[in-house]
Design a protein around this motif. Sequence first.
Motif, PDB file in Angstrom:
ATOM      1  N   GLN A  12       1.056   4.157  -3.125  1.00 19.59           N
ATOM      2  CA  GLN A  12       0.771   5.590  -2.949  1.00 19.59           C
ATOM      3  C   GLN A  12       1.779   6.466  -3.675  1.00 19.59           C
ATOM      4  O   GLN A  12       1.469   7.584  -4.065  1.00 19.59           O
ATOM      5  CB  GLN A  12       0.764   5.941  -1.460  1.00 19.59           C
ATOM      6  CG  GLN A  12      -0.418   5.376  -0.730  1.00 19.59           C
ATOM      7  CD  GLN A  12      -0.353   5.678   0.761  1.00 19.59           C
ATOM      8  OE1 GLN A  12       0.535   6.378   1.237  1.00 19.59           O
ATOM      9  NE2 GLN A  12      -1.298   5.135   1.493  1.00 19.59           N
ATOM     10  N   GLU A  55      -5.235  -2.557  -4.766  1.00 21.13           N
ATOM     11  CA  GLU A  55      -4.702  -3.689  -4.021  1.00 21.13           C
ATOM     12  C   GLU A  55      -3.646  -4.399  -4.863  1.00 21.13           C
ATOM     13  O   GLU A  55      -3.777  -4.504  -6.078  1.00 21.13           O
ATOM     14  CB  GLU A  55      -5.823  -4.682  -3.680  1.00 21.13           C
ATOM     15  CG  GLU A  55      -6.744  -4.182  -2.606  1.00 21.13           C
ATOM     16  CD  GLU A  55      -6.047  -3.986  -1.269  1.00 21.13           C
ATOM     17  OE1 GLU A  55      -5.264  -4.851  -0.869  1.00 21.13           O
ATOM     18  OE2 GLU A  55      -6.285  -2.951  -0.643  1.00 21.13           O
ATOM     19  N   ILE A  77      -5.881   3.855  -4.146  1.00 21.61           N
ATOM     20  CA  ILE A  77      -4.832   2.854  -3.990  1.00 21.61           C
ATOM     21  C   ILE A  77      -5.397   1.524  -4.472  1.00 21.61           C
ATOM     22  O   ILE A  77      -6.483   1.124  -4.081  1.00 21.61           O
ATOM     23  CB  ILE A  77      -4.398   2.723  -2.521  1.00 21.61           C
ATOM     24  CG1 ILE A  77      -3.838   4.045  -2.038  1.00 21.61           C
ATOM     25  CG2 ILE A  77      -3.394   1.612  -2.343  1.00 21.61           C
ATOM     26  CD1 ILE A  77      -3.562   4.084  -0.561  1.00 21.61           C
ATOM     27  N   SER A 109       0.826  -1.215   0.000  1.00 24.18           N
ATOM     28  CA  SER A 109       0.000   0.000   0.000  1.00 24.18           C
ATOM     29  C   SER A 109       0.856   1.259   0.000  1.00 24.18           C
ATOM     30  O   SER A 109       0.568   2.211  -0.735  1.00 24.18           O
ATOM     31  CB  SER A 109      -0.928   0.010   1.216  1.00 24.18           C
ATOM     32  OG  SER A 109      -1.910  -0.973   1.073  1.00 24.18           O
TER      33      SER A 109
END
Length: 122
Positions: free
Chosen positions: A67, A81, A79, A63
């Motif tokens: 970003q 997965e 964002i 994550s």
Amino acid sequence: QGCVCQALQVTPNCPNCRSPCEMNQLQSPTEGTFIYRIWSSTMVKCSWHERGCVWTGSIIDASAHLQQCQYNENRSTSITEPSISPEHQETISRLEHRIVELEDTLRLKEQQIRRIQRDGRL
């Protein structure tokens, strides 16, 4: 989560504690548990690897990478997965199954020890 959903279709029991479980009861692994440690060490590629990103890292770090990934056109607003390869998903499934087996064996051994202690043989 895909492999857990498949497992619940075959046997409606929690893959961790083996108690009855339904799809709506699924939760993310709890930090500090064995399953969390296995899950958090899973290595994944960036969701944008097909666009050229070469980042590979722990699923726990994905994550944060997404970003700031230069290939993520929506990095300021969303964002994505990380994708888990079928090979990694299969490994995770095998490990989850083995964990359940080992936890069952551990419970049986603990019961045997308590029985022996209770009977005064230890």
